[in-house]
Design a protein around this motif. Structure first.
Motif, short mmCIF file in Angstrom:
data_model
loop_
_atom_site.label_atom_id
_atom_site.label_comp_id
_atom_site.label_asym_id
_atom_site.label_seq_id
_atom_site.Cartn_x
_atom_site.Cartn_y
_atom_site.Cartn_z
N VAL A 235 140.63 52.02 -82.51
CA VAL A 235 140.63 50.58 -82.20
C VAL A 235 139.28 49.99 -82.60
O VAL A 235 138.23 50.40 -82.10
CB VAL A 235 140.95 50.34 -80.72
N LYS B 11 138.86 46.43 -82.90
CA LYS B 11 138.93 44.98 -82.65
C LYS B 11 137.55 44.43 -82.27
O LYS B 11 136.64 45.20 -81.94
CB LYS B 11 139.95 44.69 -81.54
N TYR C 144 133.89 46.40 -81.42
CA TYR C 144 133.13 46.29 -80.17
C TYR C 144 131.66 45.98 -80.47
O TYR C 144 130.74 46.52 -79.85
CB TYR C 144 133.26 47.57 -79.34
N LEU D 130 147.37 44.60 -82.22
CA LEU D 130 147.64 44.94 -80.82
C LEU D 130 148.25 43.79 -80.03
O LEU D 130 148.90 44.00 -79.02
CB LEU D 130 146.34 45.41 -80.14
N MET E 94 152.65 45.13 -82.73
CA MET E 94 152.98 45.37 -81.32
C MET E 94 153.68 44.09 -80.84
O MET E 94 153.10 43.01 -80.87
CB MET E 94 151.69 45.59 -80.51
N LYS F 102 155.93 46.86 -76.77
CA LYS F 102 155.04 46.98 -75.61
C LYS F 102 155.87 46.80 -74.34
O LYS F 102 156.63 45.84 -74.21
CB LYS F 102 153.97 45.88 -75.71
N HIS G 277 150.20 49.93 -71.60
CA HIS G 277 148.74 49.87 -71.43
C HIS G 277 148.41 50.01 -69.94
O HIS G 277 149.11 49.47 -69.09
CB HIS G 277 148.23 48.53 -71.96
N ASN H 71 144.63 54.57 -73.75
CA ASN H 71 143.39 54.00 -74.29
C ASN H 71 142.29 55.04 -74.00
O ASN H 71 142.58 56.18 -73.66
CB ASN H 71 143.10 52.64 -73.64
N SER H 72 141.01 54.66 -74.10
CA SER H 72 139.94 55.66 -73.91
C SER H 72 140.04 56.41 -72.58
O SER H 72 140.02 57.64 -72.57
CB SER H 72 138.56 55.01 -74.04
N PRO H 73 140.11 55.71 -71.44
CA PRO H 73 140.17 56.48 -70.19
C PRO H 73 141.40 57.38 -70.13
O PRO H 73 141.33 58.51 -69.61
CB PRO H 73 140.18 55.41 -69.09
N ARG I 211 145.31 55.42 -78.40
CA ARG I 211 144.56 54.26 -78.89
C ARG I 211 143.12 54.23 -78.38
O ARG I 211 142.76 53.37 -77.57
CB ARG I 211 145.30 52.98 -78.48
N PRO I 212 142.26 55.12 -78.86
CA PRO I 212 140.87 55.09 -78.39
C PRO I 212 140.10 53.90 -78.95
O PRO I 212 140.15 53.63 -80.15
CB PRO I 212 140.30 56.41 -78.94
N GLY I 213 139.38 53.20 -78.08
CA GLY I 213 138.49 52.12 -78.51
C GLY I 213 137.08 52.41 -78.03
O GLY I 213 136.29 53.07 -78.71
N PHE I 214 136.78 51.99 -76.82
CA PHE I 214 135.42 52.05 -76.27
C PHE I 214 134.77 53.42 -76.42
O PHE I 214 133.58 53.52 -76.74
CB PHE I 214 135.49 51.65 -74.79
N TYR J 19 131.50 47.45 -72.18
CA TYR J 19 132.41 46.81 -73.14
C TYR J 19 131.90 45.40 -73.49
O TYR J 19 131.92 44.99 -74.64
CB TYR J 19 133.80 46.62 -72.51
C1 LIG Z 1 141.59 47.29 -76.67
C2 LIG Z 1 142.82 48.09 -76.54
C3 LIG Z 1 142.77 49.49 -76.54
C4 LIG Z 1 141.47 50.25 -76.53
O1 LIG Z 1 141.04 50.34 -75.20
P1 LIG Z 1 139.68 51.11 -74.81
O2 LIG Z 1 139.62 51.06 -73.34
O3 LIG Z 1 138.58 50.34 -75.46
O4 LIG Z 1 139.82 52.48 -75.37
C5 LIG Z 1 143.96 50.18 -76.50
N1 LIG Z 1 145.15 49.55 -76.45
C6 LIG Z 1 145.24 48.20 -76.43
C7 LIG Z 1 146.57 47.56 -76.35
C8 LIG Z 1 144.09 47.42 -76.46
O5 LIG Z 1 144.18 46.09 -76.43
#
Ligand SMILES: *Cc1c(COP(=O)(O)O)cnc(C)c1O
Length: 363
Positions: free
Chosen positions: A33, A35, A39, A80, A100, A124, A161, A195-197, A211-214, A344
């Motif tokens: 991720v 977006k 970050y 997303l 999505m 979703k 999510h 997501n990350s957690p 979907r890893p982001g942070f 974040y």
């Molecule tokens: C931003 C986002 C993520 C990433 O989340 P993190 O907590 O940053 O890993 C994953 N899925 C969706 C739908 C998001 O909007």
């Protein structure tokens, strides 16, 4: 000599973090991720640095996806938040953007579009966050409808999510996982929850797509120690330098609104770093910074271009000495916590003015 405020972006640390995510997601895949300008780290350089590792990228909107395409990124890119208007469907089809989706307007836009390539759709599902997503009851009809749509690829991903993934004590994440797996049981569709957690702490959340982001940027999404998160490497080092030194005596104040007053003779270092450079204005006196590698407390208000730090207890400070606002040994999370926000936000708010210097090593 340029102003010393800058953000060093360590691309090797980024790849390390992605590889950790990918290994935790295995045999499922990790969609990176990126977006909000990755970050705050710079979406194009980040995506390029991950281009030989990530099977796909995720962004919030088509503008962000087009920026990556224009820069030569070839992977599929998941939007997303789906599409905001019907005209985005054909742009998405031409560019291999995945969508999505969750609502009637989006489904209609897809059905009414004239495209030559079938689009890959992720549905979703709202399993408790109550922000986006189809209700569990609406999943099956929506899935059948999209499956029957000539513009839609037959492999539809079913996603949700988490609301409380960062709370290791919460029961909500397990409930959301069970809810999605239950709702999708008869579809045989690939799933995406984490997501990350979720990736770091909820192994039952790992699915075909994650979907890893942070976490990619090297900060923990948790406020407590967590074995996997604690091996992440900070990608951004926000740094600057001392540009002035003075001594104030007990009773003298420092900075705007004279909000901090010395209680002893104090050596004050002024640093070229302010809220105009992405340092949070809400950071109060006492927030740590690293001066020559040692912790020293911020004193007085954060200005647009400067902060002031009590360096009385640091040996031999001089104009030009390096100051680290966050990075290794002082996380963006910790600074954000002092400022009443989260890592974040401070990373994502990093402004244009702050030069990003890309590096393969820690400099
Ligand atoms: C931003 C986002 C993520 C990433 O989340 P993190 O907590 O940053 O890993 C994953 N899925 C969706 C739908 C998001 O909007």
């Amino acid at each position: 000599m340029a102003r010393p405020a800058k953000a060093i972006i360590n691309l090797e640390a980024l790849r390390h973090n992605f590889q950790l995510a990918a290994s935790l997601c295995s045999p499922g895949l990790a969609l990176a991720v990126v977006k909000a300008n990755a970050y705050g780290h710079g979406a194009v350089p980040v995506a390029r640095a991950l281009a030989d590792l990530a099977p796909a990228f995720g962004v919030a909107c088509i503008e962000e996806a087009l920026e990556l395409r224009a820069a030569g990124i070839e992977q599929p890119i998941l939007l997303l938040e789906g599409i905001f208007s019907a005209d985005e469907v054909s742009i998405a089809a031409e560019n291999n953007f995945w969508l999505m989706l969750e609502n009637e307007q989006q489904f209609l836009a897809l059905e009414n579009a004239s495209v030559t390539e079938a689009l890959k759709v992720w549905l979703k599902v709202d399993t408790g966050m109550h922000r986006l997503g189809l209700s569990v009851e609406d999943l099956m009809p929506a899935y059948r409808r999209m499956h029957a749509c000539k513009n839609v690829d037959k492999t539809i991903v079913v996603a949700t999510h988490f609301a409380c993934g960062d709370d290791l004590e919460s029961e909500m994440t397990s409930q959301q996982i069970a809810c999605l797996r239950d709702a999708a049981r008869d579809l045989g569709a690939p799933l995406s929850l984490a997501n990350s957690p979720g990736i770091l702490a909820w192994p039952q959340a790992i699915a075909e797509w994650n979907r890893p982001g942070f976490m990619l940027y090297g900060n923990s999404p948790f406020s407590v120690a967590q074995a996997e998160a604690d091996t992440l490497q900070a990608v951004m080092t926000l740094k600057s330098a001392i540009i002035s030194l003075r001594e104030v005596v007990a009773g003298e104040s420092v900075g705007y609104a004279a909000s901090w007053t010395a209680t002893r003779t104090t050596k004050i270092a002024t640093i070229a770093m302010g809220y105009g450079d992405g340092y949070p204005r809400q950071a109060p006196s006492g927030t740590p910074v690293l001066v020559n590698g040692q912790r020293a407390p911020l004193v007085g208000r954060v200005s647009m271009d400067m902060i002031t730090v009590d360096v009385s207890d640091i040996d031999s400070v001089a104009i030009g000495d390096e100051v680290i606002l966050w990075g290794d040994n002082l996380s963006a999370n910790e600074v954000a916590g002092h400022a009443g926000t989260i890592g974040y936000e401070v990373l994502t708010r990093m402004p244009m003015r702050t030069p990003r210097i890309y590096s393969e090593v820690n400099i």
